[in-house]
Design a protein around this motif. Structure first.
Motif, mmCIF file in Angstrom:
data_model
loop_
_atom_site.group_PDB
_atom_site.id
_atom_site.type_symbol
_atom_site.label_atom_id
_atom_site.label_comp_id
_atom_site.label_asym_id
_atom_site.label_seq_id
_atom_site.Cartn_x
_atom_site.Cartn_y
_atom_site.Cartn_z
ATOM 1 N N ILE A 188 -4.279 5.218 8.015
ATOM 2 C CA ILE A 188 -4.660 4.046 7.221
ATOM 3 C C ILE A 188 -3.454 3.563 6.425
ATOM 4 O O ILE A 188 -2.806 4.345 5.722
ATOM 5 N N ALA A 189 -3.147 2.286 6.548
ATOM 6 C CA ALA A 189 -2.081 1.656 5.756
ATOM 7 C C ALA A 189 -2.722 0.905 4.597
ATOM 8 O O ALA A 189 -3.821 0.363 4.732
ATOM 9 N N ILE A 190 -2.043 0.878 3.468
ATOM 10 C CA ILE A 190 -2.592 0.210 2.286
ATOM 11 C C ILE A 190 -1.811 -1.056 1.971
ATOM 12 O O ILE A 190 -0.659 -1.227 2.374
ATOM 13 N N GLU A 191 -2.465 -1.935 1.229
ATOM 14 C CA GLU A 191 -1.837 -3.164 0.759
ATOM 15 C C GLU A 191 -2.304 -3.445 -0.667
ATOM 16 O O GLU A 191 -3.474 -3.783 -0.877
ATOM 17 N N PRO A 192 -1.451 -3.269 -1.679
ATOM 18 C CA PRO A 192 -1.856 -3.591 -3.050
ATOM 19 C C PRO A 192 -2.100 -5.100 -3.203
ATOM 20 O O PRO A 192 -1.217 -5.914 -2.928
ATOM 21 N N LEU A 193 -3.304 -5.456 -3.625
ATOM 22 C CA LEU A 193 -3.617 -6.856 -3.898
ATOM 23 C C LEU A 193 -3.321 -7.205 -5.356
ATOM 24 O O LEU A 193 -2.907 -8.322 -5.654
ATOM 25 N N LEU A 194 -3.535 -6.241 -6.243
ATOM 26 C CA LEU A 194 -3.280 -6.458 -7.669
ATOM 27 C C LEU A 194 -3.147 -5.103 -8.338
ATOM 28 O O LEU A 194 -3.974 -4.219 -8.129
ATOM 29 N N SER A 195 -2.092 -4.925 -9.144
ATOM 30 C CA SER A 195 -1.842 -3.651 -9.829
ATOM 31 C C SER A 195 -1.441 -3.962 -11.262
ATOM 32 O O SER A 195 -0.409 -4.596 -11.491
ATOM 33 N N LEU A 196 -2.237 -3.500 -12.215
ATOM 34 C CA LEU A 196 -2.017 -3.885 -13.610
ATOM 35 C C LEU A 196 -2.002 -2.671 -14.530
ATOM 36 O O LEU A 196 -2.788 -1.730 -14.362
ATOM 37 N N ASP A 229 1.519 0.748 11.221
ATOM 38 C CA ASP A 229 2.028 0.384 9.898
ATOM 39 C C ASP A 229 2.269 1.611 9.029
ATOM 40 O O ASP A 229 3.093 1.573 8.111
ATOM 41 N N VAL A 230 1.543 2.679 9.294
ATOM 42 C CA VAL A 230 1.756 3.918 8.537
ATOM 43 C C VAL A 230 3.183 4.424 8.741
ATOM 44 O O VAL A 230 3.771 5.036 7.844
#
Length: 698
Positions: free
Chosen positions: A337-345, A363-364
Motif C-alpha cells: 500500500i502506498a500513501i498520499e498525504p492530503l493534509l498534515s497539520l 509505488d511502494v
C-alpha cells in the motif's frame, strides 16, 4: 478566534446517570459525568468536571476540519467508485454482447476491434484539457476501445442520480470511528455527511458504548450509526480474509474512512486501520503525544513508536509530522500500500493528518527515495540539511511508459561539523520527504467554506486561516484551482467530474521541508530581529521564494539555502542592527558565522587542501610528512582566518564574494498582498484549555 462548544450549565439525569448536554455542529450529545459537584479535580487541565467518558470541547476545531475533509474526499471517492463500477459493467456487457453475436475476440477483427485498443486511463481529454497518456495507476484494469470510452463518458454524464434516502441505489460510503468515546464524531458524520451510509462507533469502554447508544437514540440516527464494544485493533483485524458479506444490520467489510483519535499516540492502531480500508480510502489520524514526536527529551521512545529520531530545534513540530507520516508509510508498504498525504497539520498540542491510501506495489518501491534523514546543528547555529536514503531516477521505456531506476544515496553527504559554525551535526529521522499536503484537496475545502453555515462549524475562521497558510507553504508544487492533468493520474476523471481529487506524482520530494524563525536566527548573532517584511523582501530580492508556515506564528519557509540565509543575517547586522561590542563571544556559533565572508572560507579551505595534496606528493619520509601536516594545520587555524579577513576587506560584505550577493531589505517587496483578515494562528480559545486528563469511568 475560534468558537468552541461549551457544555450547558444544567445537567440532565437519565436512569440515575448525570449527563451534561452539549451541542456541536448538527449533533447534540449527552456527555456522562461521574457523580460530583461539577467542579474539576485538582490538577485537571479543564473545567469539565470529573468525566466518566472523555470529551474535550477544545478539539471542536479537529472535528470541524475532519467533517469537511471527509465531505470533500467522499464526494470525489463516490464519483470514482461509480466510474469503476460503470467501466466494469460496460466491459462485461461488451464481452457478453460479443459472445452472444459470435464476434471474434478483441484482437481478431470486426468494426469495433479495428479501433485502437488501450487501457481506460489512456484517454484523450477534450481540447481544453490537452492529451493525457500514462500507464495504468488506478484500480481500473479493464480494457476498452476508444468508441467504448466515448460512450462511457456520455453515459456517465446522462446517468440518473439516486434520490436522497433511496438506499437501494445509494453507493455505499462507510466510516469507522474507532475510538469513539461519547460518539460525537460518528453522530456529526451521520448528521453532516449526507452520503454516509454506515458509520460504526467503536470503543473499548462499556461506559463509552452505553453513552454512544444513548446519543444514537437522542439524535435519531439508528438507521446509519451502529455501536460496537471491543478493542479497535481486534475489530479492524476481524475484517481480514472475511470476504463474505454479512446479513446483519450495519455490517461493514471494508471502510472508506477510518478515523483514529486516541488519547496519546495512534501508532498501535495504524497497522489494523490500513488493512480495513478500501483501495483509495482515507485514514484520519490524531496523535496528541507532541512531547514524544516533537521533542528531543524522549528520543528513544520516539524511535520506538515512530521508527525515527526527532529533531531538536524550532522546527521540531514540522519534523514530527514527517515522522508520523513516515511511520504510516512504512507500515503500509508491508502490504503493498502506498500513501498520499492530503493534509498534515500541527495543531495546538497534537498533530492531525489525512492520508489517502492506494494499493500500488509499484509505488511502494518509491518509498526509500521519498524518505530522508536529517543532519542538524542543533547545539550551534540551528542549520540543517537533508538527504533521501535512496534515489528514484525516472526514465521512459520504448513505449513512453514512465519507469524508475532505484539506486543508493551516496554517504556521507555532510561533514561531521556544521559548515556554517563548526559545531557538531546530529542525525534525525528517517522521516517522510514528500509533500505534506495535496494542494487540490486543500483548495477544494477552501472553496467550500463560503457556502457553509457558521452556526454549524464554530471554528470556520480558524479552518480557513490555517488551510490558507498550509496551501501557501508548499514551495515544491504549484497550488492551483485547476489540476495539472499531466501530473494527475486521474486527470481523465477530473475532466468528467472535478470533484475527484487528483493524485500527486508519487516520487515528488519536498525541497523545503522545514521552516525558519527570524528571532532564533537573530539570537545566534546577538542582533535585533528583522521584521517579517524586511526579511521576506531580502529573500525575494535575491530571487528565492518565501512564504509562511502553518506550524508556528512568525515563521517562514523558503527555498533559499542556509548560506544565503546567514549572509542576509550578516548584512542585517552590518546595515541595520550592529551587535554590541563583546556580545558575540569568540568560539560561539554567532562569532564563527560573523567572521565568515561569502565564499571566503571556502576558497581558503580549497587553497589549503590543494597545498596539502601537492606537499604530500613530494613526501619521502616520516619527518617530512609531519612537517607538511603541521604546516597545513597551522594554515587551518591561522591563515584561513587571515584569508577570510582579507577577502571581506577587499570585496566588502555587500559585494557578496564569489556569488555577488547584494542584500536589500525591501519591505515593499516583502509585504504580503492585501486581503481580508485571516485567523492564521490560534489564540487561547478559553481559560483552562488543553489536552485534558483521561476519563475516569463510572
Amino acid at each position: 478566534m475560534s468558537r468552541s462548544a461549551s457544555p450547558a450549565v444544567e445537567p440532565v439525569t437519565i436512569n440515575g446517570q448525570s449527563y451534561r448536554p452539549v451541542r456541536e455542529g448538527l449533533a447534540s450529545i449527552l456527555a456522562p459525568y461521574q457523580q460530583s459537584n461539577g467542579t474539576a479535580q485538582k490538577g485537571h487541565n479543564n473545567d469539565e468536571g470529573n468525566q466518566a467518558v472523555f470529551y474535550n470541547p477544545i478539539q471542536q476545531f479537529n472535528r470541524d476540519l475532519t467533517v469537511l475533509a471527509i465531505l470533500i474526499y467522499g464526494e470525489g471517492a463516490l464519483v470514482a467508485k461509480d466510474l469503476v463500477q460503470s467501466r466494469k459493467s460496460k466491459n462485461r456487457k461488451v464481452k457478453s454482447d460479443r459472445r452472444k453475436h459470435g464476434q471474434a475476440p478483441r484482437d481478431g477483427g470486426g468494426d469495433i476491434t479495428d479501433s485502437k485498443k488501450r487501457k481506460v486511463d489512456e484517454v484523450d481529454l477534450p481540447a481544453e484539457h490537452g492529451t493525457l497518456k500514462r500507464p495504468r495507476t488506478d484500480d481500473v484494469g479493464v480494457e476498452v476501445d476508444e468508441l467504448e470510452v466515448a460512450q462511457l463518458n456520455a453515459d456517465e454524464a446522462t446517468a440518473p442520480k439516486p434520490m436522497p434516502g433511496n438506499e437501494q441505489m445509494q453507493t455505499p460510503f462507510t466510516i469507522l470511528d474507532a475510538l469513539s468515546a461519547t460518539g460525537l464524531r460518528a453522530l456529526r458524520y451521520a448528521k453532516e455527511i449526507p452520503f454516509a451510509t454506515n458509520i460504526i462507533a467503536n470503543d473499548l469502554s462499556k461506559d463509552a458504548v452505553q453513552s454512544i447508544e444513548v446519543n444514537i437514540d437522542h439524535n435519531k440516527v439508528s438507521d446509519r450509526v451502529y455501536s460496537n464494544v471491543g478493542d479497535a485493533r481486534a475489530y479492524m483485524y476481524s475484517k481480514i480474509g472475511n470476504e463474505r458479506q454479512q446479513s446483519s444490520d450495519g455490517y461493514v467489510h471494508r471502510f472508506d474512512v477510518v478515523d483514529l483519535d486516541p488519547y496519546g499516540t495512534a501508532e498501535p492502531f495504524i497497522d489494523a486501520a490500513l488493512q480495513t480500508l478500501t483501495d483509495g480510502g482515507l485514514l484520519c489520524v490524531t496523535c496528541t503525544d507532541a512531547g514524544v514526536f516533537a521533542s528531543s527529551g524522549y528520543l528513544e521512545k520516539t524511535y520506538a513508536l515512530y521508527g525515527g529520531l526527532p529533531i531538536k530545534g524550532v522546527h521540531s513540530h514540522e519534523a514530527g509530522l514527517r515522522l508520523i507520516v513516515s511511520s504510516i508509510a512504512s507500515t503500509a508498504a508491508k502490504y503493498g500500500i502506498a500513501i498520499e498525504p492530503l493534509l498534515s497539520l500541527s495543531i495546538d498540542f497534537y498533530a492531525r493528518v489525512f492520508i489517502r491510501v492506494h494499493k500500488r506495489p509499484s509505488d511502494v518501491k518509491l518509498l526509500a527515495g521519498t524518505t530522508m534523514v536529517t543532519y542538524s546543528c542543533d547545539q550551534g547555529c540551528g542549520a540543517w540539511t537533508t538527504q533521501t536514503i535512496a534515489r528514484n531516477i525516472a526514465k521512459e521505456d520504448r513505449t513512453g511508459t514512465r519507469m524508475y531506476k532505484h539506486s543508493f544515496s551516496q554517504a556521507p553527504s555532510v561533514p561531521p561539523h556544521c559548515e556554517h559554525c563548526g559545531f557538531k551535526m546530529h542525525l534525525g529521522g528517517p522521516m517522510w520527504a514528500g509533500p505534506l499536503h495535496n494542494p487540490y484537496f486543500v483548495q477544494r475545502i477552501l472553496d467550500r467554506i463560503p457556502s457553509l453555515d457558521r452556526n454549524v462549524y464554530g471554528t470556520l475562521d480558524r479552518v480557513r486561516g490555517m488551510l490558507t497558510v498550509a496551501l501557501e507553504e508548499d514551495l515544491t508544487l504549484a497550488a492551483s484551482n485547476t489540476p495539472d492533468n499531466t501530473n494527475a493520474p486521474n486527470g481523465k476523471d477530473v475532466a468528467i467530474d472535478p470533484r475527484i481529487i487528483p493524485r500527486l506524482p508519487p516520487d515528488v520530494v519536498d525541497r523545503t521541508p522545514f521552516f525558519f524563525i527570524p528571532n532564533y536566527l537573530a539570537k545566534v548573532l546577538h542582533t535585533q530581529t528583522p521584521g517579517e517584511d524586511a526579511i521576506r523582501g531580502a529573500i525575494r530580492g535575491l530571487g528565492y521564494k518565501v512564504t509562511r508556515s502553518h506550524c508556528k506564528a512568525g515563521s517562514f519557509k523558503t527555498d533559499a539555502p542556509w548560506d544565503v540565509i546567514w549572509e542576509i543575517l550578516r548584512e542585517w547586522e552590518r546595515q541595520k542592527s550592529p551587535a554590541k561590542e563583546g556580545a558575540v563571544k569568540p568560539g560561539t556559533a554567532g562569532w564563527r558565522i560573523m567572521r565568515r565572508a561569502w565564499g571566503g572560507e571556502r576558497r581558503a579551505a580549497e587553497e589549503i587542501k590543494d597545498g596539502l595534496v601537492k606537499g604530500l606528493e613530494k613526501v619521502e619520509g616520516r619527518e617530512e610528512l609531519g612537517t607538511v601536516l603541521r604546516a597545513a594545520l597551522w594554515k587551518v587555524e591561522n591563515e584561513g582566518q587571515m584569508t577570510e579577513a582579507k577577502t571581506r576587506m577587499e570585496e566588502g560584505p555587500a559585494a557578496g564574494g564569489e556569488k555577488g550577493l547584494k542584500v536589500v531589505f525591501d519591505e515593499a517587496l516583502g509585504k504580503e498582498k492585501p486581503r481580508e483578515k485571516l485567523v492564521r494562528y490560534q489564540i487561547n480559545p478559553r481559560s483552562n484549555w488543553g489536552p485534558m486528563n483521561r476519563a475516569g469511568g463510572s
